[in-house]
Write an enzyme that holds these catalytic residues in place. Structure first.
Site, PDB file in Angstrom:
ATOM      1  N   TRP A 126     -20.574   9.147  17.013  1.00  0.00           N
ATOM      2  CA  TRP A 126     -19.662   9.622  15.991  1.00  0.00           C
ATOM      3  C   TRP A 126     -20.297  10.748  15.194  1.00  0.00           C
ATOM      4  O   TRP A 126     -21.469  10.668  14.818  1.00  0.00           O
ATOM      5  CB  TRP A 126     -19.293   8.473  15.040  1.00  0.00           C
ATOM      6  CG  TRP A 126     -18.261   7.570  15.651  1.00  0.00           C
ATOM      7  CD1 TRP A 126     -17.751   7.639  16.916  1.00  0.00           C
ATOM      8  CD2 TRP A 126     -17.619   6.477  15.015  1.00  0.00           C
ATOM      9  NE1 TRP A 126     -16.835   6.650  17.123  1.00  0.00           N
ATOM     10  CE2 TRP A 126     -16.726   5.915  15.974  1.00  0.00           C
ATOM     11  CE3 TRP A 126     -17.693   5.907  13.756  1.00  0.00           C
ATOM     12  CZ2 TRP A 126     -15.922   4.817  15.685  1.00  0.00           C
ATOM     13  CZ3 TRP A 126     -16.895   4.817  13.475  1.00  0.00           C
ATOM     14  CH2 TRP A 126     -16.015   4.274  14.414  1.00  0.00           C
TER      15      TRP A 126
ATOM     16  N   LYS B 212     -15.193  11.610  17.567  1.00  0.00           N
ATOM     17  CA  LYS B 212     -15.768  10.698  18.552  1.00  0.00           C
ATOM     18  C   LYS B 212     -16.234  11.521  19.757  1.00  0.00           C
ATOM     19  O   LYS B 212     -15.427  11.845  20.621  1.00  0.00           O
ATOM     20  CB  LYS B 212     -14.738   9.649  18.982  1.00  0.00           C
ATOM     21  CG  LYS B 212     -14.445   8.610  17.903  1.00  0.00           C
ATOM     22  CD  LYS B 212     -12.988   8.627  17.448  1.00  0.00           C
ATOM     23  CE  LYS B 212     -12.728   7.743  16.248  1.00  0.00           C
ATOM     24  NZ  LYS B 212     -11.676   8.307  15.369  1.00  0.00           N
TER      25      LYS B 212
ATOM     26  N   GLU C 276      -5.686  -4.153   0.204  1.00  0.00           N
ATOM     27  CA  GLU C 276      -5.834  -5.249   1.161  1.00  0.00           C
ATOM     28  C   GLU C 276      -6.953  -6.213   0.758  1.00  0.00           C
ATOM     29  O   GLU C 276      -7.122  -7.267   1.359  1.00  0.00           O
ATOM     30  CB  GLU C 276      -6.140  -4.683   2.561  1.00  0.00           C
ATOM     31  CG  GLU C 276      -4.969  -3.994   3.252  1.00  0.00           C
ATOM     32  CD  GLU C 276      -4.816  -2.529   2.869  1.00  0.00           C
ATOM     33  OE1 GLU C 276      -5.401  -2.111   1.835  1.00  0.00           O
ATOM     34  OE2 GLU C 276      -4.099  -1.808   3.584  1.00  0.00           O
TER      35      GLU C 276
ATOM     36  N   THR D 132       0.850  -1.186   0.000  1.00  0.00           N
ATOM     37  CA  THR D 132       0.000   0.000   0.000  1.00  0.00           C
ATOM     38  C   THR D 132       0.883   1.231   0.000  1.00  0.00           C
ATOM     39  O   THR D 132       1.977   1.225   0.561  1.00  0.00           O
ATOM     40  CB  THR D 132      -0.869   0.055   1.264  1.00  0.00           C
ATOM     41  OG1 THR D 132      -0.004   0.107   2.399  1.00  0.00           O
ATOM     42  CG2 THR D 132      -1.759  -1.172   1.363  1.00  0.00           C
TER      43      THR D 132
END
Lengths: 580, 580
Positions: B480, B475, B368, B223
């Site tokens: 959230w 948060k 991934e 990545t």
């Protein structure tokens, strides 16, 4: 002596970042290290039916199965299928004591409840056994006992069939009846009878599907061989999952949410070509005909339920064509029908295209192959008669099916579209042996390949044409002669009504063709004339020397030439034979 | 103490036909037998890249890869790709000493030779490492050394890039140069330089591809994270094979012989979304742009090579749209383009549809994840604005990707399209950890799930909408707050040019939003005004108390808001903050 050890490379051999394995192989006297391969970092996620169930019943919860009732359809969303599957699994485990790998048989038409059983039974770790209701009673008894079915789920319309064999079923402990009707005939000591609706009522709508091994058996299917006892194969979760993906691939049937599949091919026959699982995996909706398999109700289903896709054997579509021609019906939704199970007559393909703008796709497979073997879409860019010629073949093999042609003395033949041999296949959704046999039967398996028992050719671009069954091909001096080619050539003669060609023993060549001929009424032709007629149609060495004029060709129960009886008549001296 | 033994059921427990296994688990003091599951009879056929290669180069031998040269295309049939792959494998083994799981790097554009390497290297059991030529030199050095690349195959046009990092590459022993040009700059002690054509010349056109384990590593991809060193994943043969099937499924990209894919997405980036392998598996032809990634040559490729399908990141298609609008081009062959890599602006989707009748399909994935995560086709039967609303999302997950939304305190949230949480995924083509780490990093993996680092919602029917990166979400007291939602709401105010919202520490709530605002020239607005403006757009408890008016929002090198720097400025006291 072999000693295998696994060392983390980074720990003991060199400074290294990866998690690798090394297999150090010590042999007597000499030590050498075989560096094996770096492991991937990918998740070890088994390919399970429960994943198909969970995905289909949530992400595609709005897709549906419409089950024909004779009048119209009753509808069950895939979300509801998911809830019913959990209920069934809870009931099977808690009330019917299904544990481990016990077999749960189904004696059912294509309907929503059969789909529930398809999904629930393997997902809970048990094994689904689809009982073929077209088998002879003694075969049905044989397979249910051989598989040791513990439970049978039966459509109430099939109670008489089950009742007839029930006294001989030795392992059944529970019968679950779907639909109303009298269950009196199912009384037997040691066998409990349950009603589907009552059994599922009030059960939890979730089930903690176990993480079984992807190579464990998920479903059993027995072949309906014409000789001997049926032989079973045990599909794995993995093989069904991979096969389902193939069915959704564009090169195969392209199932997806845009498809509404009229699933005529029975769920008790080769897992309905994998269509139910593929539909659940991809969100294709299903139209299920239940027991209404005649042309008239099928036409009505097409008009009312508007399927885009259908799959069945040729006879169903032949009947349907006749019905549609006589009874105008709105078939405009239907774009593609797949015909498999036996060779599809080209005339049928053209008729559907010309008269109804429906593409008929020929496909080939076997119970032993899950069953998808090949699909006859013409190569991209090829048009007109050449495209049709491709479409008449059994089709092109996908990457999951490796195919080869093996000649008379076991040699692998070239894929040149000409060399004739037995077709052998291997791949992740093909069986390696039959259930309960100690290993692969050499008559049916060779070096890890399945011997299909079909003889034909493979083109360089993967198209398969099957001509003879291997047992009917004539093995003449290390070369193979197609009995079907000779028959087709002979039947083109105006005097010939039917011609059946079989191989008969020959001292010099091993086998030579015997042509048995039925002349048309009033027509005359002798062996010399017919042999001469064949002269420019087949190779000279293939011309039959032995000829017999008969009144009719013996047929099997399904109307095919009974070549075994023809060969037996010849052996018994029951045929009058001319040799030229 | 555990003792596992395998007993054939038929031999020792009861008379039984099937080949079953039982795992008898004896534990101290108590013995119990766990009946495990009946094994299937299916063949144990590993899912290998060599099968994709062999299938594609034979059955689809007439399909082709067309590599753009600047003037036109040079053509290589898949049959020829197969021969070159065998030649390359022979050369790598015999001359370059590639054995076992050695890594072979590629520093290449999208072209026929890169496809040959994609197929040959994993098929021979070695591991392909696609080097991302867009990385910073120090990152390139890091990943080549970390992967211990033994060989690098390089396009001659990229020699300057390789030469620049070569002195720091510690494991490279061989460089293979594709194309002409001066190789002088590649001189280094201990490193041999070969020409692709010379290396392959005269080699055998077949190779006995080994039967590696399907879980062995086939290819590595790192990545290009913005912080820290790149992290690598090792795709397996199995994961690539399954992912290729998914790419060919109708719900995804439907690759098959009827598709001609303009493969713009680089082969050094997340395996070009798996398109090269899927093309070879299904017979889709490939049009490869090599290094010609500007709008003008891409438009020319479309006009001349007539692709039906294309895939790239949004910026490429934004440029292409501008070019097409100014330079009329025949794009009639192109039916569908997939946009992924970052969110696709709806305006771009509509523009292609309205002006060129091209369907833009939004897709989402990660390195991934091999990378396919979701594809945004609208549900079947949904039309008009509702269908478009679905198409703006990141799309629907396939059966191979199980997804869940996890909330602030680790609870799994409902898939109701409203509950916001971090997206976690698992499945057979998703990585379980990074290469070389002892196990799953808890910041990136949780209980066998990959934490995507993206925050969003999932609908009951599997559509994914991603809003924030998890690190940017605020948060606040166990709930959230989406920074992106607040920014979009603020930027709708006429006085606001830019608004960047970040979470800052708060004694009571843990975190609270800080709104940093750039006003348009000459415009005025104070914090109270803007807070009131937000009042009917977001929930009351989400309204920021902290406001800062700034001259410009700091940006990353790719033009995104640099929220890390905004947070740092706040922490350092470098921002003038109003609290209301």
């Amino acid at each position: 002596m072999q000693l295998w050890c696994r060392i983390k490379w980074g720990e003991s051999l060199r400074n290294r970042h990866h998690n690798c394995k090394i297999n150090a192989l010590f042999t007597c006297g000499a030590a050498h290290i075989t560096v094996q391969y770096m492991r991937s970092t990918m998740m070890q996620t088994p390919l399970l039916i429960s994943r198909i169930l969970q995905h289909g019943s949530t992400v595609h919860g709005d897709s549906e199965v419409a089950t024909w009732t004779g009048e119209g359809a009753r509808r069950t969303s895939y979300a509801e299928i998911g809830r019913q599957a959990a209920r069934l699994a809870n009931a099977l485990r808690d009330d019917l004591g299904v544990t481990g790998d016990q077999r749960v048989g189904t004696l059912m038409w294509n309907n929503a409840e059969h789909l529930v059983a398809y999904l629930a039974v393997p997902s809970m770790g048990a094994v689904l056994h689809t009982l073929n209701l077209r088998l002879f009673p003694e075969q049905l008894i044989y397979i249910a006992n051989h598989a040791e079915d513990h439970v049978v789920v039966v459509d109430s319309t099939l109670i008489p069939l089950l009742a007839g064999v029930l006294p001989h079923l030795t392992t059944i402990r529970h019968i679950v009846v779907v639909g109303g009707g009298d269950t009196e005939k199912l009384q037997k000591d040691g066998v409990a009878v349950h009603r589907w609706d009552e059994l599922l009522d009030g059960r939890p709508e979730t089930f903690d599907w176990p993480a079984v091994d992807e190579d464990d058996a998920a479903a059993l299917c027995y072949t309906s061989g014409t000789t001997g006892n049926p032989k079973g194969v045990a599909y794995s979760h993995r093989s069904i999952y991979l096969h389902s993906m193939e069915v959704c691939m564009a090169e195969s049937f392209g199932l997806g949410p845009q498809v509404r599949d009229l699933c005529i091919v029975p769920m008790f026959h080769a897992m309905a070509w994998g269509l139910p699982y593929a539909a659940m995996m991809s969100g294709a909706s299903l139209v299920m005909p239940d027991r209404f398999l005649q042309a008239a109700p099928l036409a009505q289903m097409i008009a009312v339920e508007k399927p885009t896709f259908a799959g069945a054997v040729p006879t169903i579509f032949t009947d349907l064509l006749g019905y549609l021609d006589a009874n105008p019906t709105d078939t405009s939704s239907l774009k593609e029908v797949v015909i498999g199970g036996s060779a599809c007559p080209p005339a049928l393909m053209h008729a559907f295209k010309d008269r109804y703008d429906i593409e008929v796709i020929h496909a080939w497979g076997m119970t032993e192959m899950s069953p998808l073997g090949s699909v006859s879409r013409s190569p991209y860019g090829v048009e007109g008669p050449e495209a049709w010629a491709y479409r008449y073949t059994q089709g092109r093999v996908p990457a999951g099916v490796e195919a080869r042609i093996v000649g008379p003395v076991g040699e692998v033949m070239p894929n040149d579209g000409k060399a004739v041999g037995e077709l052998q296949v291997r791949g992740p959704w093909i069986t390696a042996q039959y259930i309960g046999e100690d290993g692969p039967d050499p008559d049916k398996f060779e070096d890890g390949w399945l011997r299909t028992g079909d003889v034909g050719t493979l083109t360089p671009n993967g198209y398969l044409t099957l001509t003879d069954r291997a047992k009917d091909v004539i093995k003449s001096g290390g070369e193979w002669i197609s009995s079907v080619d000779l028959e087709n050539a002979l039947m083109a003669h105006p005097a010939v009504l039917e011609a059946c060609v079989v191989g008969v023993p020959d001292d010099k060549w091993g086998e030579r063709p015997l042509a048995t001929v039925v002349l048309r009424e009033g027509a005359t032709a002798d062996a010399e004339t017919l042999r001469e007629f064949l002269g420019d149609k087949v190779a000279r060495w293939q011309l039959p020397e032995r000829w017999s004029f008969i009144e009719s060709v013996p047929k099997t129960s399904v109307g095919k030439f009974d070549k075994k009886r023809v060969r037996a008549s010849y052996a018994d001296g029951g045929l009058e034979v001319v040799e030229i």
